[in-house]
Design a protein around this motif. Structure first.
Motif, PDB file in Angstrom:
ATOM      1  N   LEU A 182     -37.786  11.000  19.964  1.00  0.00           N
ATOM      2  CA  LEU A 182     -37.299  11.945  18.957  1.00  0.00           C
ATOM      3  C   LEU A 182     -37.181  11.209  17.633  1.00  0.00           C
ATOM      4  O   LEU A 182     -36.424  10.244  17.510  1.00  0.00           O
ATOM      5  CB  LEU A 182     -35.939  12.525  19.361  1.00  0.00           C
ATOM      6  CG  LEU A 182     -35.431  13.654  18.448  1.00  0.00           C
ATOM      7  CD1 LEU A 182     -36.239  14.929  18.692  1.00  0.00           C
ATOM      8  CD2 LEU A 182     -33.951  13.923  18.668  1.00  0.00           C
ATOM      9  N   TYR A 220     -35.769  11.126  14.251  1.00  0.00           N
ATOM     10  CA  TYR A 220     -34.717  11.760  13.462  1.00  0.00           C
ATOM     11  C   TYR A 220     -34.071  10.801  12.470  1.00  0.00           C
ATOM     12  O   TYR A 220     -33.325  11.214  11.585  1.00  0.00           O
ATOM     13  CB  TYR A 220     -33.621  12.301  14.392  1.00  0.00           C
ATOM     14  CG  TYR A 220     -32.810  11.215  15.056  1.00  0.00           C
ATOM     15  CD1 TYR A 220     -31.574  10.836  14.554  1.00  0.00           C
ATOM     16  CD2 TYR A 220     -33.307  10.524  16.153  1.00  0.00           C
ATOM     17  CE1 TYR A 220     -30.846   9.816  15.146  1.00  0.00           C
ATOM     18  CE2 TYR A 220     -32.588   9.507  16.748  1.00  0.00           C
ATOM     19  CZ  TYR A 220     -31.361   9.162  16.246  1.00  0.00           C
ATOM     20  OH  TYR A 220     -30.649   8.142  16.817  1.00  0.00           O
ATOM     21  N   PRO A 249     -37.007  16.952  15.005  1.00  0.00           N
ATOM     22  CA  PRO A 249     -36.052  18.059  15.094  1.00  0.00           C
ATOM     23  C   PRO A 249     -36.196  19.022  13.920  1.00  0.00           C
ATOM     24  O   PRO A 249     -36.804  18.694  12.896  1.00  0.00           O
ATOM     25  CB  PRO A 249     -34.694  17.352  15.072  1.00  0.00           C
ATOM     26  CG  PRO A 249     -34.949  16.075  14.348  1.00  0.00           C
ATOM     27  CD  PRO A 249     -36.353  15.674  14.696  1.00  0.00           C
ATOM     28  N   GLU A 250     -35.619  20.208  14.079  1.00  0.00           N
ATOM     29  CA  GLU A 250     -35.726  21.223  13.026  1.00  0.00           C
ATOM     30  C   GLU A 250     -34.940  20.824  11.787  1.00  0.00           C
ATOM     31  O   GLU A 250     -35.373  21.067  10.665  1.00  0.00           O
ATOM     32  CB  GLU A 250     -35.231  22.570  13.552  1.00  0.00           C
ATOM     33  CG  GLU A 250     -35.438  23.717  12.580  1.00  0.00           C
ATOM     34  CD  GLU A 250     -35.297  25.076  13.244  1.00  0.00           C
ATOM     35  OE1 GLU A 250     -35.737  26.069  12.651  1.00  0.00           O
ATOM     36  OE2 GLU A 250     -34.744  25.145  14.353  1.00  0.00           O
ATOM     37  N   THR A 288     -29.410  20.496  13.707  1.00  0.00           N
ATOM     38  CA  THR A 288     -29.826  20.907  15.058  1.00  0.00           C
ATOM     39  C   THR A 288     -30.288  19.724  15.901  1.00  0.00           C
ATOM     40  O   THR A 288     -30.775  19.915  17.005  1.00  0.00           O
ATOM     41  CB  THR A 288     -30.977  21.932  14.979  1.00  0.00           C
ATOM     42  OG1 THR A 288     -32.142  21.293  14.417  1.00  0.00           O
ATOM     43  CG2 THR A 288     -30.597  23.127  14.115  1.00  0.00           C
ATOM     44  N   TRP A 304     -40.904  25.359  19.018  1.00  0.00           N
ATOM     45  CA  TRP A 304     -41.575  24.063  19.038  1.00  0.00           C
ATOM     46  C   TRP A 304     -43.082  24.248  18.854  1.00  0.00           C
ATOM     47  O   TRP A 304     -43.706  25.061  19.533  1.00  0.00           O
ATOM     48  CB  TRP A 304     -41.317  23.337  20.348  1.00  0.00           C
ATOM     49  CG  TRP A 304     -39.943  22.752  20.444  1.00  0.00           C
ATOM     50  CD1 TRP A 304     -38.869  23.251  21.120  1.00  0.00           C
ATOM     51  CD2 TRP A 304     -39.479  21.551  19.819  1.00  0.00           C
ATOM     52  NE1 TRP A 304     -37.769  22.445  20.959  1.00  0.00           N
ATOM     53  CE2 TRP A 304     -38.116  21.388  20.167  1.00  0.00           C
ATOM     54  CE3 TRP A 304     -40.085  20.589  18.993  1.00  0.00           C
ATOM     55  CZ2 TRP A 304     -37.353  20.314  19.715  1.00  0.00           C
ATOM     56  CZ3 TRP A 304     -39.324  19.512  18.556  1.00  0.00           C
ATOM     57  CH2 TRP A 304     -37.976  19.381  18.913  1.00  0.00           C
ATOM     58  N   GLU A 316     -42.896  19.550  16.504  1.00  0.00           N
ATOM     59  CA  GLU A 316     -41.906  19.862  15.475  1.00  0.00           C
ATOM     60  C   GLU A 316     -41.302  21.230  15.759  1.00  0.00           C
ATOM     61  O   GLU A 316     -42.014  22.181  16.108  1.00  0.00           O
ATOM     62  CB  GLU A 316     -42.545  19.875  14.085  1.00  0.00           C
ATOM     63  CG  GLU A 316     -41.551  20.232  12.986  1.00  0.00           C
ATOM     64  CD  GLU A 316     -42.198  20.319  11.617  1.00  0.00           C
ATOM     65  OE1 GLU A 316     -41.490  20.085  10.616  1.00  0.00           O
ATOM     66  OE2 GLU A 316     -43.404  20.630  11.542  1.00  0.00           O
ATOM     67  N   LYS A 317     -39.998  21.312  15.622  1.00  0.00           N
ATOM     68  CA  LYS A 317     -39.323  22.598  15.804  1.00  0.00           C
ATOM     69  C   LYS A 317     -39.108  23.242  14.441  1.00  0.00           C
ATOM     70  O   LYS A 317     -38.489  22.655  13.554  1.00  0.00           O
ATOM     71  CB  LYS A 317     -37.975  22.410  16.507  1.00  0.00           C
ATOM     72  CG  LYS A 317     -37.374  23.717  16.990  1.00  0.00           C
ATOM     73  CD  LYS A 317     -36.091  23.468  17.769  1.00  0.00           C
ATOM     74  CE  LYS A 317     -35.564  24.763  18.360  1.00  0.00           C
ATOM     75  NZ  LYS A 317     -34.267  24.550  19.065  1.00  0.00           N
ATOM     76  N   GLU A 335     -33.312  19.575  24.222  1.00  0.00           N
ATOM     77  CA  GLU A 335     -34.523  20.319  24.584  1.00  0.00           C
ATOM     78  C   GLU A 335     -35.707  19.388  24.831  1.00  0.00           C
ATOM     79  O   GLU A 335     -36.494  19.604  25.756  1.00  0.00           O
ATOM     80  CB  GLU A 335     -34.862  21.326  23.490  1.00  0.00           C
ATOM     81  CG  GLU A 335     -33.852  22.470  23.378  1.00  0.00           C
ATOM     82  CD  GLU A 335     -34.183  23.424  22.250  1.00  0.00           C
ATOM     83  OE1 GLU A 335     -35.294  23.322  21.693  1.00  0.00           O
ATOM     84  OE2 GLU A 335     -33.329  24.268  21.920  1.00  0.00           O
ATOM     85  N   ILE A 336     -35.840  18.357  24.008  1.00  0.00           N
ATOM     86  CA  ILE A 336     -36.968  17.435  24.137  1.00  0.00           C
ATOM     87  C   ILE A 336     -36.766  16.483  25.317  1.00  0.00           C
ATOM     88  O   ILE A 336     -37.687  16.199  26.077  1.00  0.00           O
ATOM     89  CB  ILE A 336     -37.162  16.636  22.827  1.00  0.00           C
ATOM     90  CG1 ILE A 336     -37.865  17.511  21.796  1.00  0.00           C
ATOM     91  CG2 ILE A 336     -37.972  15.371  23.056  1.00  0.00           C
ATOM     92  CD1 ILE A 336     -39.294  17.894  22.146  1.00  0.00           C
ATOM     93  N   SER A 345     -28.981  19.527  19.630  1.00  0.00           N
ATOM     94  CA  SER A 345     -29.549  20.525  20.537  1.00  0.00           C
ATOM     95  C   SER A 345     -31.039  20.277  20.748  1.00  0.00           C
ATOM     96  O   SER A 345     -31.565  20.457  21.851  1.00  0.00           O
ATOM     97  CB  SER A 345     -29.316  21.943  19.994  1.00  0.00           C
ATOM     98  OG  SER A 345     -29.932  22.109  18.730  1.00  0.00           O
ATOM     99  N   ASP A 346     -31.740  19.838  19.697  1.00  0.00           N
ATOM    100  CA  ASP A 346     -33.161  19.520  19.831  1.00  0.00           C
ATOM    101  C   ASP A 346     -33.363  18.313  20.741  1.00  0.00           C
ATOM    102  O   ASP A 346     -34.342  18.243  21.493  1.00  0.00           O
ATOM    103  CB  ASP A 346     -33.779  19.247  18.454  1.00  0.00           C
ATOM    104  CG  ASP A 346     -33.766  20.465  17.547  1.00  0.00           C
ATOM    105  OD1 ASP A 346     -33.611  21.583  18.080  1.00  0.00           O
ATOM    106  OD2 ASP A 346     -33.881  20.305  16.327  1.00  0.00           O
TER     107      ASP A 346
END
Length: 653
Positions: free
Chosen positions: A232, A234, A260-261, A265, A38, A32-33, A272-273, A268-269
């Motif tokens: 992910l 979401y 994700p945060e 976001t 993270w 989790e961000k 990153e993942i 962008s998350d």
């Protein structure tokens, strides 16, 4: 009847969690961000978190058979709350976090939830607002403490505090928790999920451990999912897709679930993942493509030409390369160059570089959109499913991926087509019942376990692939007897990045008409590039230049529709651009973004009358709901445009 026997020791979520903690204890299970950083939990750590919460809820009075509502965005702690409820013999009921208080009141009252686990102050406030309507709710647990310090904590508890209470009570309640876990069987209820309520009040779909776990096993094996994958999480936790991907398959395969945060976001998350397993509805892929096209339009002329050149080549050979079909050396080398210059950077920007298996479902995706992603080398496939099926009814095997079908029957699933064209299925994933609704259960599932999907389609001879035409209740006939299938045309319209939503009318009529919603981001960007000033969505939607652009898109769709022998009668003859976006808060869409056609038809009957009455404009007033819950009215005079219809010669062809 299809049967499935779960392996001993793997027939419940608590047992799967225990297996993962024992065999994969040090592997990342959840990420989790938060605050830009993270955080990770291993399977062993997750098992401890779940046990502490289960004991804590039992200490607060959670009984076997109780219903526990879970409300909030995707967070590991809320997934643990569902696991903890199951471990304690209770039944988790995830709710849509963007549901308003009235919608929540219906679900909480209908299931009789005694406990609520809320993500933050917003969700706590909504439940407190309807407290008198849901007297069964006795305890509420909140995860994020911000803004809640001065609330009455008589029956309001901090998540971490409940876990501390559980750890302290382990000696006293540990044996009872173990007994409750042991009492769970394959027939025990795993989760209750509420339908989106497209045609009426949501129904509580009861899904057993056999339903979820057997489906998770079969679908995981179908796509060779393993502990090294990452997904992910979401999508709404109340949606069956998220439950099967982030709970069922994750527990079965042992892969990592990353949250994700925030929704803002998420993109962008995602980068990153870099998930290896990814699901998104067509609207997500449409939105991504819209953003790509906006960025390309803002790029230099050289970059635009390079993009168009290599994408044209990718569309020719990309899907073939992805399916392992023979492609000439020269074409392969050109594709490799395009990968260096265009495809790989684009996939990285989209966050899809590592996707090994990708799926889309929920509604039909435009073939052009589907082929765009596959041409980049992204293994995007289609599946067809329902809440009542524990998601999976059909899937596309690797090497048999096509834009015009939803694949073959998933492992363990049987299909049949009724005389009226409606698709039926049965499988180990078929739901137990609709909670407190035996009439609807009997209408949907017969004594032999066959479930009516409500969709019209047919199975191709030879390939066994299922093709969905439309919702059975939406398929009709024009006045001259030709087939009317609105989704087919609507999806073609939504391929254009400037069109967010479309609603087609024409059943029983002489010709078809349409409502159009523009995409504010795409059209707004276009307006800025063309020096068109606007102050609101309504003003932009009514601009003459916007109408010209949409008219060109409608004409292009008509040309395409005219080439389909079966659906050529569905060309759009007249259209208007709505002065507001269709919105779930206004009842025009479900929380999963499906149009409620009957409500739209009733709410905008004056606009439909104008489309068929030959008018060139119409004044209308529409009630809307603002973010703070207040009601208001939007007043507008809408322009009605005649569309260019393909010549009869093209229709005959």
């Amino acid at each position: 009847m299809v049967t499935n026997v779960l392996a001993s020791g793997l027939e419940t979520f608590p047992k799967l969690l225990a297996r993962n903690a024992a065999e994969r204890g040090n592997r990342a299970a959840y990420r989790e961000k938060e605050y830009g950083i993270w955080q990770s939990w291993t399977w062993a750590e997750a098992a401890e978190e779940v046990e502490a919460l289960a004991l804590g809820m039992m200490a607060l009075g959670l009984n076997t058979g109780d219903y526990v509502a879970v409300i909030g965005r995707n967070r590991p702690a809320l997934y643990w709350a569902m696991l903890a409820a199951q471990a304690a013999g209770a039944i988790p009921v995830p709710l849509y976090q963007d549901a308003n208080a009235e919608e929540m009141a219906y679900v909480l009252e209908h299931c009789g939830a005694r406990f609520v686990v809320a993500g933050d102050q917003e969700q706590v406030d909504k439940v407190l607002e309807i407290a008198e309507q849901v007297p069964a709710v006795k305890e509420m647990i909140y995860l994020d403490p911000r803004g809640l310090r001065k609330y009455d904590h008589g029956h309001l508890h901090a998540y971490a505090g409940v876990q501390d209470k559980g750890r302290a009570a382990k000696a006293e309640l540990g044996a009872e928790l173990a007994a409750r876990k042991a009492a769970l069987t394959p027939e025990s209820t795993c989760v209750m999920l509420y339908t989106s309520g497209t045609t009426g009040k949501p129904k509580g779909v009861v899904l057993s451990n056999t339903n979820i776990i057997s489906t998770a096993q079969a679908s995981s094996e179908f796509d060779h999912l393993h502990a090294g994958d990452i997904v992910l999480a979401y999508l709404p936790m109340a949606w069956v897709g998220d439950f099967i991907f982030s709970m069922g398959q994750a527990l079965w395969s042992g892969f990592c679930v990353a949250c994700p945060e925030s929704p803002d976001t998420m993109q962008s998350d995602l980068r990153e993942i870099g998930p290896s397993y990814f699901f998104a509805p067509p609207r997500f892929f449409e939105g991504l493509l819209t953003n790509v096209m906006i960025r390309i339009q803002d790029a230099s002329k050289i970059k635009q030409r390079m993009f168009r050149h290599f994408m044209a080549h990718a569309k020719k050979v990309g899907p073939a390369l992805l399916d392992g079909k023979p492609v000439g050396l020269g074409a392969r080398l050109k594709y490799a160059l395009g990968n260096i210059l265009v495809y790989a950077p684009l996939k990285n920007t989209l966050g899809l570089s590592r996707v090994r298996v990708g799926y889309t479902a929920g509604e039909a995706i435009g073939p052009e959109i589907f082929e765009f992603y596959r041409s980049l080398g992204i293994n995007l496939k289609q599946l067809y499913g329902q809440t009542e099926a524990s998601v999976f009814i059909t899937q596309q095997p690797d090497g048999q991926v096509r834009a015009d079908t939803v694949g073959v029957a998933s492992p363990g699933v049987e299909l049949k087509i009724a005389e009226n064209g409606e698709v039926f299925y049965r499988s180990p994933g078929v739901f137990v019942e609709y909670y407190k609704n035996p009439e609807s259960t009997a209408d949907t599932k017969d004594a032999e376990g066959w479930v009516a999907t409500g969709d019209a389609g047919f199975i191709e001879e030879g390939s066994g692939h299922l093709r969905i035409i439309d919702r059975a209740k939406d398929v009709g006939k024009m006045a001259d007897g030709r087939l009317f299938a609105p989704k087919y045309v609507e999806n073609k319209l939504k391929f254009f990045p400037e069109i967010l939503e479309a609603v087609l009318f024409g059943n029983g009529r002489d010709f078809c008409t349409a409502f159009i919603n523009i995409d504010l981001g795409a059209v707004g960007n276009w307006a800025e590039r063309n020096n068109i000033a606007y102050a609101s969505y309504q003003e932009l939607a009514g601009h003459p230049r916007v109408y010209e652009m949409v008219a060109a898109h409608v004409a292009a769709v008509n040309e395409s529709v005219a080439q389909d022998d079966m659906l050529a009668g569905c060309q759009v003859h007249r259209f208007l651009i709505l002065h507001k976006e269709l919105d779930a808060d206004d009842g025009e869409m479900t929380r999963t973004r499906k149009v409620r056609r009957k409500i739209v038809e009733a709410k905008f009957d004056d606009l439909i009358g104008a489309l068929y009455g030959g008018k060139s404009e119409i004044y209308t007033e529409t009630e809307v709901t603002y973010e703070d819950g207040r009601k208001g009215k939007i007043k507008a005079t809408l322009r009605i445009e005649d569309a260019k219809v393909a010549a009869e010669k093209a229709v005959a062809a």
